[in-house]
Design a protein around this motif. Structure first.
Motif, mmCIF file in Angstrom:
data_model
loop_
_atom_site.group_PDB
_atom_site.id
_atom_site.type_symbol
_atom_site.label_atom_id
_atom_site.label_comp_id
_atom_site.label_asym_id
_atom_site.label_seq_id
_atom_site.Cartn_x
_atom_site.Cartn_y
_atom_site.Cartn_z
ATOM 1 N N ARG A 168 40.662 36.104 37.484
ATOM 2 C CA ARG A 168 41.329 35.282 36.745
ATOM 3 C C ARG A 168 42.412 33.861 38.422
ATOM 4 O O ARG A 168 41.885 33.172 38.007
ATOM 5 N N LEU A 169 41.539 34.718 39.916
ATOM 6 C CA LEU A 169 42.784 33.311 41.008
ATOM 7 C C LEU A 169 40.740 32.797 40.975
ATOM 8 O O LEU A 169 41.678 31.172 40.729
ATOM 9 N N LEU A 170 39.675 33.071 40.554
ATOM 10 C CA LEU A 170 39.054 31.851 40.129
ATOM 11 C C LEU A 170 38.594 30.856 38.661
ATOM 12 O O LEU A 170 38.966 29.421 38.647
ATOM 13 N N ASP A 171 39.467 31.229 37.926
ATOM 14 C CA ASP A 171 39.942 30.754 36.853
ATOM 15 C C ASP A 171 40.694 29.685 37.502
ATOM 16 O O ASP A 171 40.933 28.229 37.456
ATOM 17 N N ALA A 172 41.308 30.112 37.728
ATOM 18 C CA ALA A 172 42.929 29.126 38.427
ATOM 19 C C ALA A 172 42.447 27.777 39.208
ATOM 20 O O ALA A 172 42.570 27.007 39.152
ATOM 21 N N LYS A 173 41.187 28.128 40.138
ATOM 22 C CA LYS A 173 40.902 27.620 41.062
ATOM 23 C C LYS A 173 40.297 26.662 40.193
ATOM 24 O O LYS A 173 39.521 25.293 41.056
#
Lengths: 220, 220
Positions: A168-173
């Motif tokens: 999710r963190l990667l997605d957010a970035k």
DNA sequence: TACAAATATTAGACATGTCTAATAAATCGA
DNA sequence: TCGATTTATTAGACATGTCTAATATTTGTA
């Protein structure tokens, strides 16, 4: 015929051996959300069945037979993930749990026809290689992002840890497989790095994150 | 969360109640390839959990809760069969065993997205109706082929028994969902009938076969 | 209607996989 | 290198789902 639990244990040994060179009881227990004593029992059983070698107190390693089985499980898992993302429109951070179930469906025909249906993909949506029906994995020259240096330009080709949080963190970035990053600076203090995506503003990635990103060099 | 065995028992009760109006222990045991005593145990447990009513010596019937669950299993089974035949190129007589496994994969999202991917089909490759996400089944005015009479022209819309033997026999005769048959003669002696497909020579079907074919009348 | 046959349930055994608690071995740090 | 800590194994309990054998009930038929 193996049970789901047996298959899960074999695959867990496979995954842990990729990282260290043995799989230890406690790590297996953590990964499988079970207790160390249960793992010991299972290792003993799987050793008897010839899927692995268990040296008490010194961890477990797969035999050729176990290795072959683990590769088939990995193949099934990654093909199903590919199907879920590319055909059913799942997000790449939503597929793990479902693929975990689908990989235990037993049918050679099913998995081979799914493979053909998907066009014999060599990599899954996380960028991980998909073993072919003989268990062979196509190699790639990649390294972890955290061993890259300032000035490199790299493409993300895989995410080696698939916890929901990281995905999710990667997605957010806005990071995904295929994203291109120019590495601007690496901070020795905490291992964090400043990176700039092709079309966007620079930001910082902690070592906890960069450690799990597999990248290949490209021309800037 | 129910086990696979529990789900299998609930579905078996559902199927048998479709035919008679109760599901009896022995029939369940035969269908599930297990023993009557095991079935009794399971019926007792499922009754406690509220999925069915078990009247000792007088069979079992699903509660609303059990019915809803059975319909979801049927939905999953038939959607997967549709996927296997229409997308992966399985023969319609090869899909049952695999769908039997796939139907136990638990994910609302998976089944709803599969449904959408397939275009919300109302009938599976055997012609059986696929319940929608609320468990509703689209009705059709059909009857069994063996109650049709000479002179009728009918279209096959479903096969109610899905043993490999029957499916292969139909395949060998060139019969499939959508096939059109003119009924030439019905023999009272053994219930067999002579039928002629649209493009082909007439042949005979035994009552054992015609009993399992659901048809609808069409204009000759 | 009574008895034989068919069907169903209960009782008790067993295999599997899991757990906690007790014990054993390995490892880490002073 | 020794004691404390961590990790691993063993022993024994327990839940689940299955089975066989014994018993009970229902059904079919003379």
């Amino acid at each position: 015929m193996l049970t789901r639990s047996e298959e899960d244990h074999i695959k867990a040994v496979y995954v842990l051996v990729q990282e260290g060179d043995k799989a230890f009881t406690k790590d297996l227990a953590d990964r499988l959300r079970t207790k160390a004593s249960s793992v010991t029992d299972m290792l003993k059983k799987l050793a008897e069945k010839g899927y692995l070698k268990h040296e008490p107190y010194y961890g477990a390693k797969l035999t050729a037979k176990g290795q072959a089985l683990a590769l088939q499980l990995v193949r099934k898992h990654r093909l199903w993930e590919t199907f879920l993302v590319e055909r059913l429109g799942f997000g790449w951070d939503e597929v793990h749990e479902v693929a975990e179930q689908l990989e235990h469906v037993a049918s050679e025909q099913l998995i081979n026809q799914l493979d053909a249906y998907l066009g014999h993909p060599a990599f899954d949506p996380h960028g991980d290689p998909i073993p072919d029906r003989n268990g062979r994995i196509r190699a790639r020259r990649t390294r972890r992002l955290d061993v890259s240096v300032a000035g490199d330009t790299v493409r993300i080709v895989a995410v080696s840890e698939t916890t929901d949080g990281l995905l999710r963190l990667l997605d957010a970035k806005g990071l995904r497989i295929g994203s291109t990053l120019a590495i601007q600076e690496v901070h020795a203090f905490d291992g964090s790095m400043d990176v700039k995506p092709k079309n966007g503003a620079a930001f910082s990635l902690s070592k906890d994150v960069s450690h799990h990103l597999q990248v290949e060099s490209i021309q800037p």
